[in-house]
Motif scaffolding. Sequence first.
Motif, PDB file in Angstrom:
ATOM      1  N   THR A  50       0.859  -1.177   0.000  1.00 40.68           N
ATOM      2  CA  THR A  50       0.000   0.000   0.000  1.00 40.68           C
ATOM      3  C   THR A  50       0.896   1.227   0.000  1.00 40.68           C
ATOM      4  O   THR A  50       1.630   1.467   0.964  1.00 40.68           O
ATOM      5  CB  THR A  50      -0.927   0.028   1.218  1.00 40.68           C
ATOM      6  OG1 THR A  50      -1.827  -1.080   1.153  1.00 40.68           O
ATOM      7  CG2 THR A  50      -1.729   1.318   1.258  1.00 40.68           C
ATOM      8  N   ILE A  51       0.851   1.969  -1.086  1.00 37.52           N
ATOM      9  CA  ILE A  51       1.675   3.164  -1.239  1.00 37.52           C
ATOM     10  C   ILE A  51       0.727   4.355  -1.278  1.00 37.52           C
ATOM     11  O   ILE A  51      -0.010   4.558  -2.245  1.00 37.52           O
ATOM     12  CB  ILE A  51       2.530   3.062  -2.509  1.00 37.52           C
ATOM     13  CG1 ILE A  51       3.468   1.850  -2.384  1.00 37.52           C
ATOM     14  CG2 ILE A  51       3.337   4.334  -2.715  1.00 37.52           C
ATOM     15  CD1 ILE A  51       4.212   1.515  -3.645  1.00 37.52           C
ATOM     16  N   GLN A  52       0.704   5.107  -0.204  1.00 36.19           N
ATOM     17  CA  GLN A  52      -0.292   6.152  -0.021  1.00 36.19           C
ATOM     18  C   GLN A  52       0.038   7.407  -0.839  1.00 36.19           C
ATOM     19  O   GLN A  52       1.134   7.513  -1.426  1.00 36.19           O
ATOM     20  CB  GLN A  52      -0.411   6.480   1.465  1.00 36.19           C
ATOM     21  CG  GLN A  52      -1.072   5.367   2.268  1.00 36.19           C
ATOM     22  CD  GLN A  52      -1.524   5.825   3.642  1.00 36.19           C
ATOM     23  OE1 GLN A  52      -0.800   6.527   4.348  1.00 36.19           O
ATOM     24  NE2 GLN A  52      -2.707   5.404   4.031  1.00 36.19           N
ATOM     25  N   HIS A 104       3.325  -1.246   4.080  1.00 37.32           N
ATOM     26  CA  HIS A 104       2.547   0.001   4.117  1.00 37.32           C
ATOM     27  C   HIS A 104       3.529   1.161   4.093  1.00 37.32           C
ATOM     28  O   HIS A 104       4.368   1.297   4.991  1.00 37.32           O
ATOM     29  CB  HIS A 104       1.697   0.075   5.391  1.00 37.32           C
ATOM     30  CG  HIS A 104       1.055   1.418   5.597  1.00 37.32           C
ATOM     31  ND1 HIS A 104      -0.232   1.707   5.167  1.00 37.32           N
ATOM     32  CD2 HIS A 104       1.518   2.556   6.183  1.00 37.32           C
ATOM     33  CE1 HIS A 104      -0.526   2.958   5.478  1.00 37.32           C
ATOM     34  NE2 HIS A 104       0.517   3.491   6.099  1.00 37.32           N
ATOM     35  N   ILE A 105       3.430   1.995   3.058  1.00 38.79           N
ATOM     36  CA  ILE A 105       4.274   3.181   2.944  1.00 38.79           C
ATOM     37  C   ILE A 105       3.366   4.394   3.092  1.00 38.79           C
ATOM     38  O   ILE A 105       2.545   4.690   2.226  1.00 38.79           O
ATOM     39  CB  ILE A 105       5.029   3.227   1.599  1.00 38.79           C
ATOM     40  CG1 ILE A 105       5.719   1.877   1.315  1.00 38.79           C
ATOM     41  CG2 ILE A 105       6.023   4.381   1.605  1.00 38.79           C
ATOM     42  CD1 ILE A 105       6.768   1.483   2.330  1.00 38.79           C
ATOM     43  N   SER A 121       5.799  10.163   2.680  1.00 31.64           N
ATOM     44  CA  SER A 121       7.102   9.568   2.984  1.00 31.64           C
ATOM     45  C   SER A 121       7.961   9.513   1.729  1.00 31.64           C
ATOM     46  O   SER A 121       7.454   9.498   0.602  1.00 31.64           O
ATOM     47  CB  SER A 121       6.930   8.158   3.571  1.00 31.64           C
ATOM     48  OG  SER A 121       6.413   8.226   4.886  1.00 31.64           O
ATOM     49  N   THR A 122       9.274   9.461   1.940  1.00 36.75           N
ATOM     50  CA  THR A 122      10.237   9.403   0.846  1.00 36.75           C
ATOM     51  C   THR A 122      11.187   8.225   1.076  1.00 36.75           C
ATOM     52  O   THR A 122      11.706   8.051   2.180  1.00 36.75           O
ATOM     53  CB  THR A 122      11.058  10.703   0.760  1.00 36.75           C
ATOM     54  OG1 THR A 122      10.164  11.803   0.485  1.00 36.75           O
ATOM     55  CG2 THR A 122      12.111  10.619  -0.338  1.00 36.75           C
ATOM     56  N   SER A 178       5.282   4.776   8.601  1.00 34.73           N
ATOM     57  CA  SER A 178       4.213   5.731   8.853  1.00 34.73           C
ATOM     58  C   SER A 178       4.418   7.000   8.027  1.00 34.73           C
ATOM     59  O   SER A 178       5.418   7.147   7.320  1.00 34.73           O
ATOM     60  CB  SER A 178       4.142   6.052  10.347  1.00 34.73           C
ATOM     61  OG  SER A 178       3.897   4.878  11.090  1.00 34.73           O
ATOM     62  N   GLY A 179       3.482   7.914   8.124  1.00 34.00           N
ATOM     63  CA  GLY A 179       3.527   9.110   7.298  1.00 34.00           C
ATOM     64  C   GLY A 179       4.704  10.019   7.596  1.00 34.00           C
ATOM     65  O   GLY A 179       5.235  10.048   8.708  1.00 34.00           O
TER      66      GLY A 179
END
Length: 219
Positions: A119-121, A137-138, A142-143, A157-158
């Motif tokens: 999951t890449i937000q 989960h990304i 985020s970088t 996390s974010g």
Amino acid sequence: MARLVIFGTGDIGRLAHYYFTHDSPHEVVAFTVDRTYRQGDTFLSLPLVDFEEVVDRYPPAEYQMFIAISYARMNRVRASKYAQAKALGYKLASYVSSRCTFLTEYEVGDNCFILEDNTIQPFVRIGNNVTLWSGNHIGHESTIGDHVFIASHVVVSGHCNIGPYCFIGVNATLRNSVTVAPETLIGAGAIIMKNTVEKGVYLPQRAELFYKKSDEIEL
């Protein structure tokens, strides 16, 4: 449809062949390895050629390449071959699974390998030569820097920033707004609550054998 040469005949090379063949517009036409590691003329029923001769057999103007190497030496083995292939003029293909939830508007870099159930937000940025194994989960904003390997079921996390040449093991968790310094090694199951130091190694406590047997425990 791009014709593709895969560098590497290990597990990742075999998996790259499967994913590119079954879930991408690329056609895998050959494999290549350094001459000292070649142990035959074919791999998976395709030609296997010396990397030292690959330009003559599969010129960069007509073929792309994918570097299918693991995280050895904190991703530097993969990064070195990545640089060599680019210097020869190859465009390096990336694979993003159709079974990945990909919500960022930013394109991934080249030679990325992003498997199913990631999951890449929104607003995530992913650099070059990055591997995201399955189920991560990304978080948003985020970088992920260049030459990073993230194993399965990692939670980023974010607003996290992961520097280049990092390795993050299975089931690790990064809290929001953490900066992971370059060449950080985060072990399986580690929980990272603050910024790391460059080349730092972060290992969680391991499970210990209990003094009772399983049939002595009432569940």
